[in-house]
Enzyme design. Sequence first.
Site, PDB file in Angstrom:
ATOM      1  CE  LYS A 104      20.756 -32.895 -23.906  1.00 27.27           C
ATOM      2  NZ  LYS A 104      20.808 -34.364 -23.646  1.00 27.27           N
TER       3      LYS A 104
ATOM      4  N   GLY B  25       5.370  -4.010   2.325  1.00 22.86           N
ATOM      5  CA  GLY B  25       6.674  -4.308   2.904  1.00 22.86           C
ATOM      6  C   GLY B  25       6.657  -5.373   3.983  1.00 22.86           C
TER       7      GLY B  25
ATOM      8  CB  SER C 236      15.480   5.960  -0.142  1.00 21.27           C
ATOM      9  OG  SER C 236      15.631   4.825  -0.967  1.00 21.27           O
TER      10      SER C 236
ATOM     11  CG  ASN D 161     -10.474   5.829   2.731  1.00 20.70           C
ATOM     12  OD1 ASN D 161     -10.641   5.938   1.520  1.00 20.70           O
ATOM     13  ND2 ASN D 161     -11.454   6.000   3.611  1.00 20.70           N
ATOM     14  CB  ILE D 162      -5.412   2.480   5.654  1.00 17.31           C
ATOM     15  CG1 ILE D 162      -6.012   3.725   6.318  1.00 17.31           C
ATOM     16  CG2 ILE D 162      -4.000   2.221   6.164  1.00 17.31           C
ATOM     17  CD1 ILE D 162      -6.149   3.600   7.831  1.00 17.31           C
TER      18      ILE D 162
ATOM     19  CG  ASN E 237      17.656  -2.146   3.847  1.00 17.83           C
ATOM     20  OD1 ASN E 237      17.802  -2.311   2.639  1.00 17.83           O
ATOM     21  ND2 ASN E 237      16.524  -2.386   4.471  1.00 17.83           N
ATOM     22  CB  CYS E 238      20.606  -5.211   0.815  1.00 17.11           C
ATOM     23  SG  CYS E 238      18.868  -5.676   1.007  1.00 17.11           S
TER      24      CYS E 238
ATOM     25  CB  THR F  65      -5.456  -2.164   5.842  1.00 19.32           C
ATOM     26  OG1 THR F  65      -6.205  -0.946   5.884  1.00 19.32           O
ATOM     27  CG2 THR F  65      -3.997  -1.859   5.519  1.00 19.32           C
TER      28      THR F  65
END
Length: 817
Positions: A434, A283, A38, A278-279, A41-42, A274
């Site tokens: 406003k 991202g 982790s 089970n998967i 990356n930004c 998916t």
Amino acid sequence: MKLIVIGGVAGGASAAARARRLDESAEIILFERGKYISFANCGLPYHVGKVIQNRDSLMVMTPEKFLNRTNINVRVEQEVTAINRDRKTVSVRNLTDGSEYEESYDKVIISTGSSPVTPPVSGVDDKDIFRLWTIPDMDKIVEKISTGAKRALVVGAGFIGLEIAENLRMRDLEVTVVELMPQVLPTLDQEMSVPLRYELEKHGVNVILGQKVTAFSRDTTSGQLAAALDNGAELFADFVIMSVGVRPNSELAKAAGLELNARGGIVVDEKLRTSDENIYAVGDVIQVKDPILGGDTMIPLAGPANRQGRIAAENACGRDSSYKGTLGTSVVKVGDMTAASTGWTERRLKQAEHEYQKVYLHPSSNASYYPGCGPLNIKMLFDKSGNILGAQVVGNKGVDKRIDVFSTAIQGGQNVYDLEELELAYAPPYGSAKDPVNFAGMVAANILREDTTPVYCDAIPENAMLLDIREPAETELGVIEDAKIIPIGKLRERLNELPKDRLIVTYCKVGLRGYLAERILKQHGFNAANLIGGVATWKLFHPERPDVNPGTGQTCCAYSDKPVTSVLPDDIKPVKDIDVSPMQCPGPVVRLKQELEDMENGQVLKLKANASFQTDLESWTAATGNTVLSIVPDGATIQALIRKGTGSSPIQVVGGAAAANNGATIVLFSNDLDKAMAAFILASGLATTGAKVTMFFTFWGLSVLRKENPPTVSKDILSRMFGWMLPNGARKLALSKMNMLGIGTEMMKHVMNKKNVASLPELIVNAKKLGIKFVACDMAMDVMGLTQPELIDEIDEIAGVARFAALTREGGNTIFI
């Protein structure tokens, strides 16, 4: 339960951490083929630019810390090479020693992300062509700079391309950005990206748009990288950063037989499940739902990936959570500006052939009287029911706040009428009573309620009259070509100058006063509309800055005349020091003009203003013969030194090609046939050279504009007598000499016909085809007893001496006949 998470960073790490919080007894293994599970990356571009000094600050979570906090088995530098669905195992390769093994699972969450696209270009595998996607990518770029690199080429002007270009400039490199599209930041519509290009150029980045890199090679003399463009030019650099898009890393899912879309994205349901129950997948690698118009899309952003990881983990652990889709809300810093968007762009709506309406507005970021405010360029798209389809905001301050409100409103199912009523936090340093978002709703609602008729800068009706209702000091900044000028304070008393048989499109700087003028005109029986966004939006569609010649090695500093400096020169002593930063349009330019009028030529004034005033300042001083000596940026404001000059003050054409002296005004004072023909022949000759020509008809010259059979008009006796004396139109004019009771005139017409010389009526028709503008003098019409219905329809304008004065300044040359 045994949960396998494939991939770390945003989605995978979030999924693993959430699963542990929900199930302390679960066995959770996170596989990451890189060294870091982790990282930010930004933040990579900002470490390259030394904004983030410490490299370790980018490490959001180390494997050791993650294990200690979550009791999750983290295996870095271990790549999952296959998902064996038949036996519910994953195959793993240890990248450090090459060993392979299998690991069983109950549930799997795929978070393999995406990778930079590598275009099929010759030489693209050169060692000095980099991507910026991972920590090792960043390290290579930093190392290259440390070895003495001075020139960089960035291919692609998306988020990463713009961020790395800015940060390379902060390292004092010469930077060029090449983008295939005719704009930077393709997540915006083209016109909204214009300020970003200017901002890049202001900071010394050379921007080349609409060009494709076709090949890379090494220069045999210097050893530098050479990039060939499809226009034949070559650009040289010490290194290149490719940033032309991303593709989903879905090879693992494809090999496992999971369903993919046409772009290679993994197809998931609202549970992020998916085609295998089970998967799960999250991202950049997945296809998501579009919550605005429905349908499927792919949007690679870190924020959605984090939320998806959390939801997938909840469902894997037996909860029932749904992902509602991705709007694509994004924000990026470019120099001192910020750009943000959410939802659909106009370009995508056109491609989808979906009906929409739009508004542009340019409100202040906070109370205009509070120092440091600046304009926000806002574009909002909506449908006829008021549903918000998308929004884009560009400016120096308060951009992120507004785009988040737009995004929240869309997600909450609110419409433009709701935006009018939103209760948003207000204090002078942060906003207005406003808020700009309220204004966006109000303008859109006014359109839907038919309180205003919008006209857009890219679709002005052909026969419309443009009416500039700004103050005189503002029009010195430039007017839209062919616009009539009547300040809004004078509008009611000059309504007689406006036609009721043409659409009148009012405009001001940002659209508010244009709307007020539109309402005045409509209630006086005129067919009126408002140019949405005014001159500020017009300039987005008609950029004034020239394109750099690709391949010359020029940067913006080579062709920009902006006198930007780092400090004000201390050898210049201003006689006045004024602060116009709290003032709202048109206050700054009006105050500047007033102060300079009281000064002597050569004296210097010191000015503090909002940064957004810089362009207007430069345009106004150039138009009025004054000189900007220096401009020092200071956050949201600028400080400038202006020397009063003695130059002329031609009216400039906003966003047009016409120069101040590239034109002429021909005044026709006579109703003699030979003189009228000479006037039209001269005017036509000038027009064929591209000059902007106006013919001003006054007194006897008005005879040329009379209809041959004018309608009966009620007049007093003196006006009728003038009508009897004046010729009825171009066919009735006589020669100035040797007329011989008409015989000479007929002889001249016969000779002209034999010599193929166009007649005066033919010359009038040809003049209009060449774009020559006809203006009738209203004062002379009144004296001669003529009314508009008696004149030919080809007249563009009825105006007085003030308009004539403006025409002479606008054209630069005046001819009296």
